[in-house]
Design a protein around this motif. Structure first.
Motif, mmCIF file in Angstrom:
data_model
loop_
_atom_site.group_PDB
_atom_site.id
_atom_site.type_symbol
_atom_site.label_atom_id
_atom_site.label_comp_id
_atom_site.label_asym_id
_atom_site.label_seq_id
_atom_site.Cartn_x
_atom_site.Cartn_y
_atom_site.Cartn_z
ATOM 1 N N VAL A 1 12.526 1.611 -3.626
ATOM 2 C CA VAL A 1 11.765 2.417 -2.666
ATOM 3 C C VAL A 1 11.690 1.743 -1.302
ATOM 4 C CG1 VAL A 1 9.432 3.290 -2.164
ATOM 5 C CG2 VAL A 1 10.425 3.614 -4.429
ATOM 6 N N ARG A 2 11.900 0.454 -1.255
ATOM 7 C CA ARG A 2 11.731 -0.314 -0.011
ATOM 8 C C ARG A 2 12.488 0.285 1.182
ATOM 9 N NH1 ARG A 2 10.277 -5.705 0.578
ATOM 10 N NH2 ARG A 2 10.137 -6.258 2.783
ATOM 11 N N PRO A 3 13.761 0.678 1.046
ATOM 12 C CA PRO A 3 14.451 1.264 2.207
ATOM 13 C C PRO A 3 13.771 2.523 2.751
ATOM 14 C CG PRO A 3 16.037 0.663 0.514
ATOM 15 C CD PRO A 3 14.678 0.528 -0.100
ATOM 16 N N ILE A 4 13.157 3.307 1.871
ATOM 17 C CA ILE A 4 12.446 4.511 2.319
ATOM 18 C C ILE A 4 11.241 4.114 3.151
ATOM 19 C CG2 ILE A 4 11.164 6.543 1.566
ATOM 20 C CD1 ILE A 4 12.868 6.595 -0.946
ATOM 21 N N LEU A 5 10.514 3.099 2.704
ATOM 22 C CA LEU A 5 9.311 2.669 3.416
ATOM 23 C C LEU A 5 9.646 2.122 4.795
ATOM 24 C CD1 LEU A 5 7.369 0.888 0.511
ATOM 25 C CD2 LEU A 5 7.438 3.318 1.112
ATOM 26 N N THR A 6 10.666 1.297 4.888
ATOM 27 C CA THR A 6 11.021 0.704 6.174
ATOM 28 C C THR A 6 11.615 1.748 7.130
ATOM 29 O OG1 THR A 6 13.173 0.005 5.270
ATOM 30 C CG2 THR A 6 11.372 -1.590 5.206
ATOM 31 N N ALA A 7 12.326 2.715 6.573
ATOM 32 C CA ALA A 7 12.942 3.745 7.426
ATOM 33 C C ALA A 7 11.919 4.688 8.030
ATOM 34 C CB ALA A 7 13.962 4.550 6.622
ATOM 35 N N THR A 8 10.769 4.832 7.381
ATOM 36 C CA THR A 8 9.772 5.794 7.843
ATOM 37 C C THR A 8 8.687 5.161 8.705
ATOM 38 O OG1 THR A 8 8.588 5.510 5.748
ATOM 39 C CG2 THR A 8 10.119 7.359 5.905
ATOM 40 N N GLY A 9 8.699 3.860 8.868
ATOM 41 C CA GLY A 9 7.769 3.217 9.770
ATOM 42 C C GLY A 9 6.318 3.300 9.361
ATOM 43 N N GLY A 10 6.036 3.495 8.085
ATOM 44 C CA GLY A 10 4.658 3.599 7.636
ATOM 45 C C GLY A 10 4.046 4.972 7.849
ATOM 46 N N LYS B 1 0.826 -1.206 0.000
ATOM 47 C CA LYS B 1 0.000 0.000 0.000
ATOM 48 C C LYS B 1 0.865 1.263 0.000
ATOM 49 C CE LYS B 1 -4.182 -1.718 0.094
ATOM 50 N NZ LYS B 1 -5.123 -1.496 -1.036
ATOM 51 N N MET B 2 1.941 1.229 0.756
ATOM 52 C CA MET B 2 2.811 2.404 0.804
ATOM 53 C C MET B 2 3.501 2.633 -0.540
ATOM 54 S SD MET B 2 2.600 3.998 3.647
ATOM 55 C CE MET B 2 4.090 4.969 3.735
ATOM 56 N N TYR B 3 3.876 1.546 -1.212
ATOM 57 C CA TYR B 3 4.478 1.732 -2.537
ATOM 58 C C TYR B 3 3.460 2.322 -3.509
ATOM 59 C CZ TYR B 3 6.477 1.118 -7.075
ATOM 60 O OH TYR B 3 6.918 1.381 -8.346
ATOM 61 N N LYS B 4 2.211 1.889 -3.412
ATOM 62 C CA LYS B 4 1.175 2.445 -4.291
ATOM 63 C C LYS B 4 0.996 3.940 -4.047
ATOM 64 C CE LYS B 4 -1.411 -1.835 -4.992
ATOM 65 N NZ LYS B 4 -2.665 -2.580 -4.728
ATOM 66 N N LEU B 5 1.178 4.374 -2.792
ATOM 67 C CA LEU B 5 1.126 5.800 -2.485
ATOM 68 C C LEU B 5 2.219 6.546 -3.255
ATOM 69 C CD1 LEU B 5 0.219 8.281 -0.766
ATOM 70 C CD2 LEU B 5 1.868 7.524 0.955
ATOM 71 N N VAL B 6 3.438 5.997 -3.243
ATOM 72 C CA VAL B 6 4.543 6.610 -3.978
ATOM 73 C C VAL B 6 4.247 6.610 -5.468
ATOM 74 C CG1 VAL B 6 6.993 6.384 -4.580
ATOM 75 C CG2 VAL B 6 6.245 6.014 -2.221
ATOM 76 N N ALA B 7 3.761 5.484 -5.982
ATOM 77 C CA ALA B 7 3.503 5.369 -7.414
ATOM 78 C C ALA B 7 2.427 6.350 -7.872
ATOM 79 C CB ALA B 7 3.089 3.932 -7.752
ATOM 80 N N CYS B 8 1.483 6.662 -6.982
ATOM 81 C CA CYS B 8 0.440 7.629 -7.341
ATOM 82 C C CYS B 8 0.999 9.032 -7.504
ATOM 83 C CB CYS B 8 -0.658 7.632 -6.270
ATOM 84 S SG CYS B 8 -1.747 6.197 -6.331
ATOM 85 N N ARG B 9 2.111 9.315 -6.830
ATOM 86 C CA ARG B 9 2.723 10.645 -6.924
ATOM 87 C C ARG B 9 3.668 10.769 -8.115
ATOM 88 N NH1 ARG B 9 1.984 14.385 -2.752
ATOM 89 N NH2 ARG B 9 0.178 13.705 -1.560
ATOM 90 N N LEU B 10 4.031 9.657 -8.719
ATOM 91 C CA LEU B 10 4.971 9.663 -9.839
ATOM 92 C C LEU B 10 4.319 8.986 -11.041
ATOM 93 C CD1 LEU B 10 8.116 8.424 -7.891
ATOM 94 C CD2 LEU B 10 7.547 10.795 -8.434
#
Length: 281
Positions: A163-172, A139-148
């Motif tokens: 993008v995975r490291p960004i998602l895990t670093a931000t804790g959702g 779901k978080m990746y889909k959020l990123v994909a919607c912005r790009l």
């Protein structure tokens, strides 16, 4: 001031004058809202049969220094609890943002507003044991994909992995994800970005979290990392929890019951390392 303290008659007269002015102010607000609704109805016709007013920005009210904190918090509690009835507007549904620490200071918000206060949880990208939660990451990746429009132009042929490291670093926490994404788009000159550039962008945001963590926060942050629960030992710790939660050092998740965890960027902060060394959360 001497008369105000010692002359009860003057004291009562001042209180009565303030009470009357307050009541006049509330009446004027209601009347202005009523006139506004009529203008809207006149402008767009019968479609304007239900109204929602959003009072945004109130969650940002905070003390400028610690000596003012008790006074500010008492005033905000009085606004939302003691005077909560005045915050109900005639003919409108109203949404108020509120300082999130207030949720941990009083249990009366739900009864005053006939609706329980809502604090939005983070996207669950891991469980309490720290294991990845695939549905949340997707779901978080889909959020990123919607912005790009074309994520592969920014992150290469495998944007999901990049993008995975960004998602895990931000804790959702969606705002931090978009913050790092914005920084990459603004600061990088060559695309697709490399993994080293992504890690640097993460590190820059992580430093902003480390800079605001005090050693006095360490014991409570360690407790949350171990228990995933609101501290109930005493009111001071609960108050401190509310302040850390409001600064997103602690994140909330829901999977049935609500539970809490440290923002991943909090882990490894110098204040925690100084306190706990290698055992730091």
């Amino acid at each position: 001031m001497l008369e105000l303290r010692n002359n009860r008659t003057i004291h009562d007269e001042i209180e009565e004058a303030l009470r009357k002015r307050f009541q006049d102010f509330v009446r004027e607000c209601y009347e202005e809202i009523g006139r506004s609704l009529k203008r809207i109805q006149k402008s767009i016709g019968s479609r304007a049969d239900r109204f929602i007013v959003i009072a945004d920005g109130l969650e940002k009210i905070d003390a400028m220094n610690e000596s003012q904190r008790e006074s500010i918090e008492n005033s905000l509690e009085a606004l939302f609890v003691a005077y909560g009835d005045f915050l109900r507007l005639p003919s409108c549904h109203v949404i108020y943002t509120f300082p999130v620490w207030l949720r941990f200071r009083t249990a009366q918000l739900g009864s005053v507003f006939a609706r329980e206060p809502l604090t939005l949880p983070m996207v669950k990208i891991h469980d309490r044991e720290g294991h990845d939660f695939a549905a949340g990451l997707d779901k978080m990746y889909k959020l990123v994909a919607c912005r790009l429009e074309k994520p592969e132009q920014i992150f290469g042929q495998d944007p999901v992995a990049a993008v995975r490291p960004i998602l895990t670093a931000t804790g959702g926490y969606p705002r931090d994800v978009l913050r790092i994404l914005r920084n990459l788009l603004q600061n990088e000159e060559q695309f697709p970005v490399t993994s080293a550039r992504i890690e640097r962008a993460i590190k820059n945001v992580r430093q902003t979290y480390h800079d605001i963590i005090l050693r006095t926060d360490a014991a409570l942050l360690d407790e949350i990392a171990r228990t995933h629960r609101i501290p109930t030992a005493d009111r001071d710790r609960l108050r401190q929890f509310g302040q850390l939660f409001a600064r997103y050092l602690i994140l909330a998740y829901r999977n049935g019951d609500e539970w809490f965890d440290l923002h991943p960027m909090v882990r490894g902060a110098p204040a925690l390392m100084d306190q706990f060394g290698d055992a730091a959360p």
